[in-house]
Design an enzyme around this catalytic site. Structure first.
Site, PDB file in Angstrom:
ATOM      1  N   ASP A 198     -10.266   0.951   0.796  1.00  0.00           N
ATOM      2  CA  ASP A 198     -10.136   2.448   0.866  1.00  0.00           C
ATOM      3  C   ASP A 198     -11.747   3.093   0.594  1.00  0.00           C
ATOM      4  OD1 ASP A 198      -7.656   3.058   2.584  1.00  0.00           O
ATOM      5  OD2 ASP A 198      -6.676   2.940   0.605  1.00  0.00           O
ATOM      6  N   ARG A 245      -0.319   5.239  15.956  1.00  0.00           N
ATOM      7  CA  ARG A 245      -0.222   6.871  15.246  1.00  0.00           C
ATOM      8  C   ARG A 245      -0.601   8.091  15.834  1.00  0.00           C
ATOM      9  NH1 ARG A 245      -2.992   5.539   9.912  1.00  0.00           N
ATOM     10  NH2 ARG A 245      -4.553   4.417  10.536  1.00  0.00           N
ATOM     11  N   ARG A 284      -8.687  -7.057  12.734  1.00  0.00           N
ATOM     12  CA  ARG A 284      -8.007  -5.695  14.230  1.00  0.00           C
ATOM     13  C   ARG A 284      -9.258  -4.790  14.494  1.00  0.00           C
ATOM     14  NH1 ARG A 284      -4.310  -7.191  17.533  1.00  0.00           N
ATOM     15  NH2 ARG A 284      -2.722  -5.661  17.342  1.00  0.00           N
ATOM     16  N   ARG A 338      10.080   5.426  -3.218  1.00  0.00           N
ATOM     17  CA  ARG A 338       9.774   6.712  -4.466  1.00  0.00           C
ATOM     18  C   ARG A 338      11.908   6.894  -4.632  1.00  0.00           C
ATOM     19  NH1 ARG A 338       5.555  10.242  -2.482  1.00  0.00           N
ATOM     20  NH2 ARG A 338       3.939   9.078  -4.054  1.00  0.00           N
ATOM     21  N   ARG A 381       1.162  -1.481   0.079  1.00  0.00           N
ATOM     22  CA  ARG A 381      -0.442  -0.100   0.031  1.00  0.00           C
ATOM     23  C   ARG A 381       0.645   1.049  -0.457  1.00  0.00           C
ATOM     24  NH1 ARG A 381      -5.183  -0.563   2.115  1.00  0.00           N
ATOM     25  NH2 ARG A 381      -4.812   1.803   2.873  1.00  0.00           N
ATOM     26  N   GLU A 405      -3.898   6.409  18.573  1.00  0.00           N
ATOM     27  CA  GLU A 405      -4.341   5.503  18.014  1.00  0.00           C
ATOM     28  C   GLU A 405      -3.774   4.069  18.679  1.00  0.00           C
ATOM     29  OE1 GLU A 405      -5.550   6.513  13.683  1.00  0.00           O
ATOM     30  OE2 GLU A 405      -5.430   3.928  13.600  1.00  0.00           O
ATOM     31  N   TYR A 438      -9.466  -5.079   2.312  1.00  0.00           N
ATOM     32  CA  TYR A 438      -9.079  -3.841   3.026  1.00  0.00           C
ATOM     33  C   TYR A 438      -9.413  -2.812   2.003  1.00  0.00           C
ATOM     34  CZ  TYR A 438      -4.906  -1.678   5.612  1.00  0.00           C
ATOM     35  OH  TYR A 438      -3.673  -0.950   6.232  1.00  0.00           O
TER      36      TYR A 438
HETATM   37  P1  FAD Z   1     -18.378   0.600   7.600  1.00  0.00           P
HETATM   38  O1  FAD Z   1     -17.691   2.351   8.126  1.00  0.00           O
HETATM   39  O2  FAD Z   1     -18.172  -0.410   8.837  1.00  0.00           O
HETATM   40  O3  FAD Z   1     -20.087   1.189   8.037  1.00  0.00           O
HETATM   41  C1  FAD Z   1     -20.441  -0.424   8.210  1.00  0.00           C
HETATM   42  C2  FAD Z   1     -22.015   0.455   8.850  1.00  0.00           C
HETATM   43  O4  FAD Z   1     -22.498  -0.808   8.669  1.00  0.00           O
HETATM   44  C3  FAD Z   1     -21.453   0.874  10.159  1.00  0.00           C
HETATM   45  O5  FAD Z   1     -21.823   1.769  10.374  1.00  0.00           O
HETATM   46  C4  FAD Z   1     -22.178  -0.552  11.151  1.00  0.00           C
HETATM   47  O6  FAD Z   1     -22.005   0.374  12.414  1.00  0.00           O
HETATM   48  C5  FAD Z   1     -22.947  -0.738  10.501  1.00  0.00           C
HETATM   49  N1  FAD Z   1     -23.704  -2.645  11.205  1.00  0.00           N
HETATM   50  C6  FAD Z   1     -22.177  -3.270  10.806  1.00  0.00           C
HETATM   51  N2  FAD Z   1     -23.528  -4.359  11.648  1.00  0.00           N
HETATM   52  C7  FAD Z   1     -24.282  -4.171  11.644  1.00  0.00           C
HETATM   53  C8  FAD Z   1     -25.333  -4.927  12.007  1.00  0.00           C
HETATM   54  N3  FAD Z   1     -25.498  -5.841  12.454  1.00  0.00           N
HETATM   55  N4  FAD Z   1     -26.576  -3.642  12.551  1.00  0.00           N
HETATM   56  C9  FAD Z   1     -26.673  -2.920  11.703  1.00  0.00           C
HETATM   57  N5  FAD Z   1     -25.610  -2.204  11.726  1.00  0.00           N
HETATM   58  C10 FAD Z   1     -24.626  -2.738  11.164  1.00  0.00           C
HETATM   59  N6  FAD Z   1      -9.864   5.068   3.503  1.00  0.00           N
HETATM   60  C11 FAD Z   1      -9.456   6.074   3.035  1.00  0.00           C
HETATM   61  O7  FAD Z   1      -9.310   5.991   1.770  1.00  0.00           O
HETATM   62  N7  FAD Z   1      -8.558   6.584   3.839  1.00  0.00           N
HETATM   63  C12 FAD Z   1      -8.215   6.697   4.763  1.00  0.00           C
HETATM   64  O8  FAD Z   1      -6.717   7.886   4.924  1.00  0.00           O
HETATM   65  C13 FAD Z   1      -8.433   5.686   5.502  1.00  0.00           C
HETATM   66  N8  FAD Z   1      -8.265   5.486   6.552  1.00  0.00           N
HETATM   67  C14 FAD Z   1      -8.284   4.305   7.460  1.00  0.00           C
HETATM   68  C15 FAD Z   1      -8.865   4.853   8.713  1.00  0.00           C
HETATM   69  C16 FAD Z   1      -8.644   3.685   9.423  1.00  0.00           C
HETATM   70  C17 FAD Z   1      -8.409   3.704  11.418  1.00  0.00           C
HETATM   71  C18 FAD Z   1      -9.513   3.090   9.547  1.00  0.00           C
HETATM   72  C19 FAD Z   1     -10.463   1.924  10.759  1.00  0.00           C
HETATM   73  C20 FAD Z   1      -9.926   2.988   7.928  1.00  0.00           C
HETATM   74  C21 FAD Z   1      -9.901   3.868   7.238  1.00  0.00           C
HETATM   75  N9  FAD Z   1      -9.973   4.368   6.345  1.00  0.00           N
HETATM   76  C22 FAD Z   1      -9.517   4.558   5.169  1.00  0.00           C
HETATM   77  C23 FAD Z   1     -11.275   3.184   4.808  1.00  0.00           C
HETATM   78  C24 FAD Z   1     -12.723   3.617   5.122  1.00  0.00           C
HETATM   79  O9  FAD Z   1     -13.070   3.777   6.727  1.00  0.00           O
HETATM   80  C25 FAD Z   1     -13.520   2.198   4.746  1.00  0.00           C
HETATM   81  O10 FAD Z   1     -13.221   2.495   3.404  1.00  0.00           O
HETATM   82  C26 FAD Z   1     -15.136   2.213   4.461  1.00  0.00           C
HETATM   83  O11 FAD Z   1     -15.264   3.473   6.036  1.00  0.00           O
HETATM   84  C27 FAD Z   1     -15.734   1.158   4.141  1.00  0.00           C
HETATM   85  O12 FAD Z   1     -16.998   1.581   4.251  1.00  0.00           O
HETATM   86  P2  FAD Z   1     -17.936   0.715   4.451  1.00  0.00           P
HETATM   87  O13 FAD Z   1     -19.674   1.174   3.987  1.00  0.00           O
HETATM   88  O14 FAD Z   1     -17.357  -0.365   3.636  1.00  0.00           O
HETATM   89  O15 FAD Z   1     -17.989  -0.036   6.391  1.00  0.00           O
HETATM   90  N1  UDP Z   2       2.968   0.546   7.755  1.00  0.00           N
HETATM   91  C1  UDP Z   2       4.499   0.589   8.597  1.00  0.00           C
HETATM   92  N2  UDP Z   2       4.868   1.521   8.932  1.00  0.00           N
HETATM   93  C2  UDP Z   2       4.510   2.596   8.750  1.00  0.00           C
HETATM   94  C3  UDP Z   2       2.758   2.935   8.312  1.00  0.00           C
HETATM   95  C4  UDP Z   2       2.542   2.062   7.485  1.00  0.00           C
HETATM   96  O1  UDP Z   2       4.892  -0.531   8.582  1.00  0.00           O
HETATM   97  O2  UDP Z   2       4.686   4.559   9.340  1.00  0.00           O
HETATM   98  C5  UDP Z   2       3.494  -0.410   7.230  1.00  0.00           C
HETATM   99  C6  UDP Z   2       2.176  -1.351   7.856  1.00  0.00           C
HETATM  100  O3  UDP Z   2       1.934  -2.492   8.086  1.00  0.00           O
HETATM  101  C7  UDP Z   2       0.957  -1.093   7.579  1.00  0.00           C
HETATM  102  C8  UDP Z   2       0.460  -1.059   6.459  1.00  0.00           C
HETATM  103  O4  UDP Z   2       1.992  -0.162   6.824  1.00  0.00           O
HETATM  104  O5  UDP Z   2      -1.035  -2.163   8.426  1.00  0.00           O
HETATM  105  C9  UDP Z   2      -0.815  -0.311   5.411  1.00  0.00           C
HETATM  106  O6  UDP Z   2      -0.329   1.179   6.222  1.00  0.00           O
HETATM  107  P1  UDP Z   2      -1.553   2.128   6.055  1.00  0.00           P
HETATM  108  O7  UDP Z   2      -0.965   3.779   6.532  1.00  0.00           O
HETATM  109  O8  UDP Z   2      -1.974   1.868   4.243  1.00  0.00           O
HETATM  110  O9  UDP Z   2      -2.137   1.585   6.812  1.00  0.00           O
HETATM  111  P2  UDP Z   2      -4.137   2.567   7.263  1.00  0.00           P
HETATM  112  O10 UDP Z   2      -3.860   3.897   7.107  1.00  0.00           O
HETATM  113  O11 UDP Z   2      -4.733   1.290   6.130  1.00  0.00           O
HETATM  114  O12 UDP Z   2      -4.093   1.516   8.435  1.00  0.00           O
END
Ligand code: FAD
Ligand code: UDP
Length: 386
Positions: A369, A299, A267, A194, A190, A319, A367
């Site tokens: 985005d 982080r 996780r 560069r 991911r 986090e 996984y």
């Molecule tokens: P979710 O947002 O999980 O929505 C699913 C919904 O279903 C939830 O609200 C949940 O409460 C509901 N639900 C589940 N089970 C039930 C049930 N039984 N009854 C009723 N409701 C239920 N993506 C990026 O592009 N850029 C980023 O920088 C980025 N950073 C991230 C950082 C973190 C810490 C995390 C965890 C994810 C990140 N993502 C990022 C990914 C992004 O959050 C997801 O791709 C996106 O939000 C997924 O949308 P979704 O609708 O599939 O899931």
């Molecule tokens: N990662 C790492 N060091 C860093 C940042 C990321 O080793 O400083 C690795 C780690 O395994 C992480 C993965 O790269 O789970 C993907 O990172 P990303 O920032 O895409 O994670 P997310 O924002 O989805 O948690």
């Protein structure tokens, strides 16, 4: 429309002989469910969106605290290479020019991410791409096998042992709770590597943060659609299923099938958010990764820097990764071979489940985005309405 108590509403209507029938019951008001609902509603379909949480937007939820948009479930930076997806999301918000450039803090030493000439220069004193490549070539000799089978081998083969030890191993093993040599190689791919002095974390053409936060995007998507919060699908499944012709399910796929093949692993995270009144700039960057194996969090996010905030105070979130248990939110699928095999079995059941569409990060155990979730939801819509 926000339906406060669906069952009362439903029975009152029924008494009047006015039965509600929805075309789609959408389980989950996250990005997948909301994109699907918006597009189905546009096609004159009647949708009911439910969520077990007390708010819409799933993991992209943002909330204003002290004038700062706080990303309640971790940093969310929108990025995509697809003009179609970029134009799509821009219907709902204007984006700022934020470019993600996290820094890594390894025991007080600061390095630029992703791995680029700034990182190589700070670590090895090299100043040309050729010198950096030679250093990596020399270090990757420790990999003896001919094929890459795990994250550790993948990381060393692309950036060498020094970067692996200081910037990858500790962070990865905290984040995933497993040895790096038992994790899939794709996770580290991911991150760009560069041989230019470029700290942009993403290679994508389009990137930014929505002005006003992500929740407003989801509000706009769900405008005119019935939404019921604080409702767990599995607490009322039979009743809810009767309300609609089809279900769009975005929760955990193993839970849907009552864990019949066993539990998939996820996780989870604990977020510790603090308002700091004694400083207006805590860390000088939106995202600082702690890549050693001792600091318990991975982080710290300083939210105001996502939007170039000038407030007199600041809000930060630490986090902390943890293994998922039933009381936690399942943030990340763990796509190792054991879980991948189990997911395949659930997918076979999902493929033959009548009148249910499985979508999003949890129901497809991917996984994803945000841009990929929107892409998947739009592809589902195309299929559904073709
Ligand atoms: P979710 O947002 O999980 O929505 C699913 C919904 O279903 C939830 O609200 C949940 O409460 C509901 N639900 C589940 N089970 C039930 C049930 N039984 N009854 C009723 N409701 C239920 N993506 C990026 O592009 N850029 C980023 O920088 C980025 N950073 C991230 C950082 C973190 C810490 C995390 C965890 C994810 C990140 N993502 C990022 C990914 C992004 O959050 C997801 O791709 C996106 O939000 C997924 O949308 P979704 O609708 O599939 O899931
Ligand atoms: N990662 C790492 N060091 C860093 C940042 C990321 O080793 O400083 C690795 C780690 O395994 C992480 C993965 O790269 O789970 C993907 O990172 P990303 O920032 O895409 O994670 P997310 O924002 O989805 O948690």
């Amino acid at each position: 429309m926000l339906v406060k108590n669906l069952y009362n509403y439903y029975s009152t209507k029924q008494q009047k002989g006015d039965v509600i029938v929805y075309d789609y019951l959408i389980v989950g008001a996250g990005l997948f469910g909301s994109t699907f609902a918006h597009e189905a509603h546009k096609r004159d379909k009647k949708c009911l969106v439910i969520d077990k949480r007390d708010h819409i937007a799933g993991n992209v939820y943002t909330e204003e605290i002290e004038g700062i948009q706080v990303h309640k479930y971790g940093a969310h930076i929108f990025h995509t290479n697809s003009k179609k997806i970029w134009d799509y999301i821009n219907q709902f918000a204007e984006f700022n020019r934020y470019t993600n450039s996290p820094v890594a803090n390894y025991r007080g030493e600061i390095y630029n991410l992703p791995f680029n000439m700034n990182t190589f220069n700070k670590l090895w004193g090299v100043s040309t791409p050729q010198q950096a490549k030679e250093k990596i070539e020399e270090q990757k000799k420790t990999i003896t096998g001919s094929t890459i089978t795990n994250l550790e081998e993948q990381a060393i083969s692309i950036v060498g042992t020094d970067i692996y030890e200081k910037l990858i191993k500790g962070y990865t093993e905290k984040q995933w709770g497993r040895p790096a040599n038992e994790l899939p190689a794709f996770i580290i791919k991911r991150l760009p590597v560069r041989f230019t002095y470029d700290n942009n974390y993403f290679n994508d053409r389009y990137q930014g943060i929505p002005i006003g936060g992500y929740t407003k995007i989801i509000e706009k998507m769900l405008n005119g659609i019935d939404v019921q919060l604080n409702t767990d699908y599995f607490d009322h499944k039979e009743k809810l299923d009767r309300l609609a012709d089809k279900v769009v399910y975005t929760g955990m796929i193993d839970q849907y099938f009552q864990y019949c093949y066993g539990r998939l692993e996820y996780r989870s995270l604990h977020f510790d958010t603090k308002i700091l009144d004694d400083t207006d700039n805590f860390q000088g960057n939106a995202v600082v990764n702690y890549t050693d194996d001792i600091t318990p969090f991975t982080r710290i996010i300083e939210h105001k820097h996502f939007e170039f905030g000038t407030q007199e105070h600041t809000v930060i979130t630490e986090e902390y990764p943890k293994e998922w248990t039933v009381d936690d939110e399942p943030y990340y699928p763990i796509n190792n071979s054991k879980n991948t095999e189990m997911y395949k079995q659930y997918k076979e059941l999902a493929d033959i489940e009548e009148n249910v569409i499985f979508g999003g990060r949890l129901a497809t155990y991917k996984y994803y985005d945000m841009h990929q979730v929107i892409g998947a939801a739009l592809a589902t819509i195309d299929k559904e309405f073709s």
